[in-house]
Structures are given as C-alpha cells and as structure tokens.
Design a protein around this motif. Structure first.
Motif, mmCIF file in Angstrom:
data_model
loop_
_atom_site.group_PDB
_atom_site.id
_atom_site.type_symbol
_atom_site.label_atom_id
_atom_site.label_comp_id
_atom_site.label_asym_id
_atom_site.label_seq_id
_atom_site.Cartn_x
_atom_site.Cartn_y
_atom_site.Cartn_z
ATOM 1 N N PRO A 1 62.459 67.915 26.914
ATOM 2 C CA PRO A 1 60.969 67.765 27.233
ATOM 3 C C PRO A 1 60.235 68.689 26.380
ATOM 4 O O PRO A 1 59.006 68.482 26.196
ATOM 5 C CB PRO A 1 60.757 67.664 28.710
ATOM 6 C CG PRO A 1 62.182 67.422 29.206
ATOM 7 C CD PRO A 1 63.218 67.976 28.481
ATOM 8 N N ALA A 2 60.710 69.961 26.151
ATOM 9 C CA ALA A 2 59.736 70.799 25.598
ATOM 10 C C ALA A 2 59.377 70.316 24.117
ATOM 11 O O ALA A 2 58.438 70.831 23.397
ATOM 12 C CB ALA A 2 60.648 72.252 25.443
ATOM 13 N N ASP A 3 60.017 69.455 23.372
ATOM 14 C CA ASP A 3 59.899 68.898 22.007
ATOM 15 C C ASP A 3 58.827 68.115 22.130
ATOM 16 O O ASP A 3 58.207 67.643 20.975
ATOM 17 C CB ASP A 3 61.282 68.275 21.768
ATOM 18 C CG ASP A 3 62.164 69.305 21.136
ATOM 19 O OD1 ASP A 3 62.212 70.456 21.085
ATOM 20 O OD2 ASP A 3 63.473 68.797 20.774
ATOM 21 N N TYR A 4 58.518 67.452 23.096
ATOM 22 C CA TYR A 4 57.602 66.271 23.250
ATOM 23 C C TYR A 4 56.534 66.396 24.156
ATOM 24 O O TYR A 4 55.416 65.517 24.142
ATOM 25 C CB TYR A 4 58.152 64.933 23.377
ATOM 26 C CG TYR A 4 58.964 64.485 24.461
ATOM 27 C CD1 TYR A 4 58.315 64.381 25.742
ATOM 28 C CD2 TYR A 4 60.460 64.702 24.499
ATOM 29 C CE1 TYR A 4 59.048 64.123 26.689
ATOM 30 C CE2 TYR A 4 61.135 64.639 25.507
ATOM 31 C CZ TYR A 4 60.324 64.066 26.794
ATOM 32 O OH TYR A 4 60.867 63.749 28.037
ATOM 33 N N GLN A 5 56.571 67.129 25.277
ATOM 34 C CA GLN A 5 55.515 67.108 26.618
ATOM 35 C C GLN A 5 54.150 67.475 26.230
ATOM 36 O O GLN A 5 53.311 67.049 26.925
ATOM 37 C CB GLN A 5 56.080 67.943 27.610
ATOM 38 C CG GLN A 5 56.170 69.113 27.257
ATOM 39 C CD GLN A 5 57.089 69.988 28.518
ATOM 40 O OE1 GLN A 5 57.649 69.264 29.473
ATOM 41 N NE2 GLN A 5 57.106 71.384 28.431
ATOM 42 N N LYS A 6 53.940 68.080 25.016
ATOM 43 C CA LYS A 6 52.488 68.500 24.738
ATOM 44 C C LYS A 6 51.724 67.186 24.065
ATOM 45 O O LYS A 6 50.495 67.436 24.218
ATOM 46 C CB LYS A 6 52.483 69.554 23.831
ATOM 47 C CG LYS A 6 52.961 70.960 24.372
ATOM 48 C CD LYS A 6 52.856 72.132 23.652
ATOM 49 C CE LYS A 6 53.302 73.344 24.229
ATOM 50 N NZ LYS A 6 54.021 74.326 23.244
ATOM 51 N N GLY A 7 52.390 66.375 23.530
ATOM 52 C CA GLY A 7 51.736 65.071 23.304
ATOM 53 C C GLY A 7 50.915 65.215 22.030
ATOM 54 O O GLY A 7 50.846 66.152 21.324
ATOM 55 N N PHE A 8 50.069 64.036 21.878
ATOM 56 C CA PHE A 8 49.049 64.049 20.991
ATOM 57 C C PHE A 8 47.572 63.804 21.827
ATOM 58 O O PHE A 8 47.187 62.881 22.075
ATOM 59 C CB PHE A 8 49.111 62.836 20.145
ATOM 60 C CG PHE A 8 50.438 63.076 19.437
ATOM 61 C CD1 PHE A 8 50.509 63.525 17.917
ATOM 62 C CD2 PHE A 8 51.573 62.448 19.922
ATOM 63 C CE1 PHE A 8 51.769 63.494 17.080
ATOM 64 C CE2 PHE A 8 53.020 62.581 19.042
ATOM 65 C CZ PHE A 8 53.034 63.041 18.136
ATOM 66 N N PRO A 9 47.050 65.002 22.281
ATOM 67 C CA PRO A 9 45.808 64.978 22.951
ATOM 68 C C PRO A 9 44.469 64.064 22.090
ATOM 69 O O PRO A 9 44.936 64.027 20.740
ATOM 70 C CB PRO A 9 45.276 66.241 23.056
ATOM 71 C CG PRO A 9 46.532 67.149 22.485
ATOM 72 C CD PRO A 9 47.370 66.376 21.955
ATOM 73 N N ILE B 1 38.896 57.252 18.821
ATOM 74 C CA ILE B 1 39.366 58.402 19.488
ATOM 75 C C ILE B 1 40.374 58.220 20.382
ATOM 76 O O ILE B 1 39.972 57.353 21.572
ATOM 77 C CB ILE B 1 38.155 59.353 19.938
ATOM 78 C CG1 ILE B 1 37.000 59.698 18.714
ATOM 79 C CG2 ILE B 1 38.499 60.744 20.303
ATOM 80 C CD1 ILE B 1 36.033 60.305 19.058
ATOM 81 N N HIS B 2 41.359 58.747 20.508
ATOM 82 C CA HIS B 2 42.530 58.379 21.357
ATOM 83 C C HIS B 2 43.322 59.480 21.533
ATOM 84 O O HIS B 2 43.465 60.511 20.896
ATOM 85 C CB HIS B 2 43.210 57.102 21.163
ATOM 86 C CG HIS B 2 44.206 57.307 19.832
ATOM 87 N ND1 HIS B 2 45.333 56.248 19.602
ATOM 88 C CD2 HIS B 2 44.353 58.245 19.083
ATOM 89 C CE1 HIS B 2 46.122 56.574 18.944
ATOM 90 N NE2 HIS B 2 45.602 57.847 18.289
ATOM 91 N N GLU B 3 44.055 59.189 22.828
ATOM 92 C CA GLU B 3 45.298 60.271 23.091
ATOM 93 C C GLU B 3 46.513 59.520 23.289
ATOM 94 O O GLU B 3 46.235 58.313 23.611
ATOM 95 C CB GLU B 3 44.818 61.213 24.316
ATOM 96 C CG GLU B 3 44.632 60.307 25.515
ATOM 97 C CD GLU B 3 44.890 61.033 26.794
ATOM 98 O OE1 GLU B 3 44.962 62.148 26.756
ATOM 99 O OE2 GLU B 3 44.528 60.598 27.927
ATOM 100 N N GLU B 4 47.542 60.155 22.984
ATOM 101 C CA GLU B 4 49.048 59.407 23.151
ATOM 102 C C GLU B 4 49.735 60.455 23.735
ATOM 103 O O GLU B 4 50.172 61.413 23.170
ATOM 104 C CB GLU B 4 49.729 59.247 21.778
ATOM 105 C CG GLU B 4 48.611 58.304 21.088
ATOM 106 C CD GLU B 4 48.906 58.130 19.654
ATOM 107 O OE1 GLU B 4 48.398 59.199 19.056
ATOM 108 O OE2 GLU B 4 49.272 57.155 18.867
ATOM 109 N N MET B 5 50.192 60.566 25.084
ATOM 110 C CA MET B 5 50.669 61.472 25.850
ATOM 111 C C MET B 5 52.041 60.785 26.481
ATOM 112 O O MET B 5 51.840 59.757 26.908
ATOM 113 C CB MET B 5 49.874 61.946 26.833
ATOM 114 C CG MET B 5 48.718 62.650 26.376
ATOM 115 S SD MET B 5 48.853 64.035 25.259
ATOM 116 C CE MET B 5 49.379 65.479 26.395
ATOM 117 N N PRO B 6 52.998 61.611 26.453
ATOM 118 C CA PRO B 6 54.353 61.244 27.326
ATOM 119 C C PRO B 6 53.881 61.082 28.683
ATOM 120 O O PRO B 6 53.237 61.898 29.273
ATOM 121 C CB PRO B 6 55.302 62.237 27.292
ATOM 122 C CG PRO B 6 54.664 63.451 26.745
ATOM 123 C CD PRO B 6 53.153 63.131 25.991
#
Ligand code: FE2
Length: 280
Positions: free
Chosen positions: A50-58, A103-108
């Motif tokens: 999860p550390a690899d992806y949890q910050k996502g794309f705010p 404008i968008h966000e993409e988050m796990p």
C-alpha cells in the motif's frame, strides 16, 4: 507496408513516481512523442505494498487529452469537477475526455491489498481539444468477451469484433482496445487497420510478434510497424492489451497533465488554472 506487422521497437516499462507519490512503471511517455501518436503515455501501477500507491492522485487538471483507466485488481475512486463520482474495480474501466478542462482526483479506494491498473493517455486533435468534457464508467459485465475455438479469450473494450461492439464508442481517434489471453504454444492473428498505430502491452506470459524471434515479456510495450495483421506466437499462456488508433499528426506541446498544440496554449491553460478560470 501491407502484411504482418513487424516490431518497430520494444519499450521496457520504467519505474517512476507520479501523483502524490505513487510508484508505478511507465511503458512510454513524453520522450517517445510522437512514436505512439495518437497515444501519449501508458502507466502500469501494480503493487501489493500500500505504501506504493495509497497517496494516489489528488485533485489535478487535464486539458486536451483523454485518459483511459483499466483496473485489473483492487479499486480506485474517482471524483471530478463535473460532479461525477465512482469506484472502479477489477475488470472495470473509465474513459475520461478532458477536452477544454476537467479537474479530478483518482485515489485508491482500499489500501489493504494488491492494486493493479493501467492508465493510457490518448491525444485529441486540435479540432477537439476544447470540446466539452465527458466521463464514462464501464463495468466489467458490460464488456463483451468471447472465446475462439482454440481457447483465445478476447475482451472488447473499444472497437468491434465479429459484430460485438465494445462499450466505449465515439472516441475521436477510433481506437481499438482489446484485452487478449492466448493459450501457450499457440498462434494468434488479428486484422488491424493498416495505417493505424498499433502496440501490444504484455501483462503476463511471453510471446513472439515477428520473424526476428524476439521474445516479448511482461511489462513491455511492443510498438509495431504498419501492416494489416498482428501475429503473435505464444510460449506460455500470454495476456496482453492490443491497442490501436488513428494517428493525429499535429504538433504537440505537453506540460504535466495538459497537452495542447502550441506553447502559447499551454501558457494560457496554466495561467487560467492559477487564476481559477480554467473551467470557465
Ligand atoms: Fe488524472
């Protein structure tokens, strides 16, 4: 040249960090322009940590492109300035046309296990760069799937095979986006438009795409020369995306999430974003 497509070049996806700190592998991007025209970038995010992806794309802007996200494992949550909200899970996809601006966000959505997804950026021609934005979410069950007599399975995300139209339609570059699994030690042939850009991205297993005998392996984007048929000979069971589109052939001015035709258009876009008028 008509006939079987030969390999033009193979790109090994490279580790990179994007968004708020997402570790991913990029198969091609900015340095490869315009080799994949109309495609700009392909990112493969795949990790059980999860550390690899949890910050996502705010929250971030896009203009002048379409982004196509296809999930294989795990779930991603999406929200945008048009008021769309959704979660895409395994086998689901979203096709987002930024057009004049989004404008968008993409988050796990769940940061406990394995996440695997792919994001493709498709360029828009000058005539469509400032079109109204649109967003489409396609669930796995809506994606036609069929099996050939020899056991090859094809999911048609965009394009048409044997009368089965994929759910993603009306896309500017007339793309085909197929998810293909071929049994081991098999030959697979597939007709494509001879002047479209065509590449495969290998997800699993190994195979040979042309007479050079080069073995292509997972994590590689295989860009093909012109021709009217793609042929692959598998070693073991092989899964790959086969993606094609009509080249645009226009100048590209690209900075971060915005891709226009001129530097002036880029400057305008970033100025509008800073001044809060990007979506006006
Ligand atoms: Fe984005």
């Amino acid at each position: 040249m008509a006939g079987y497509r030969r390999i033009k070049k193979v790109f090994q996806s490279q580790h990179t960090v994007e968004g708020a700190g997402v570790h991913l592998h990029r198969a091609f991007g900015y340095p490869e322009v315009p080799m994949f025209d109309p495609f700009l970038l392909l990112d493969d995010f795949h990790s059980s940590n999860p550390a690899d992806y949890q910050k996502g794309f705010p929250w971030h802007p896009h203009r002048g492109i379409e982004t196509v996200t296809y999930m294989l494992k795990g779930r991603v949550r999406h929200g945008d300035s048009m008021g769309n909200h959704g979660v895409i899970g395994p086998g689901d996809m979203q096709w987002m046309t930024a057009g004049r601006g989004i404008i968008h966000e993409e988050m796990p959505d769940d940061d406990s296990g394995e996440l695997w997804g792919l994001q493709l950026w498709v360029n828009l021609p000058k005539a469509n760069k400032m079109m109204q934005p649109r967003y489409r979410e396609i669930k796995a069950a809506q994606i036609p799937k069929f099996r050939t007599p020899d056991g090859t399975e094809i999911k048609v995300i965009a394009g048409r095979i044997n009368g089965d139209q994929g759910p993603v339609t009306d896309i500017i570059c007339q793309p085909e986006y197929l998810d293909i699994t071929v049994p081991g030690e098999h030959k697979f042939e597939y007709p494509v438009k001879k002047d479209h850009t065509v590449f495969a991205y290998v997800l699993k297993g190994d195979g040979i795409f042309d007479a050079s005998g080069r073995l292509c392996t997972p994590g590689q984007a295989v860009l093909l020369e012109n021709g009217d048929t793609v042929r692959v000979k598998t070693k073991d069971e092989m899964r790959f995306l086969l993606i094609s589109g009509k080249p645009i052939g226009e100048p590209i001015a690209w900075q971060g999430p915005i891709v226009m035709n001129t530097q002036e258009e880029l400057r305008t876009a970033f100025m509008q974003y800073r001044q809060g008028t990007f979506l006006d």
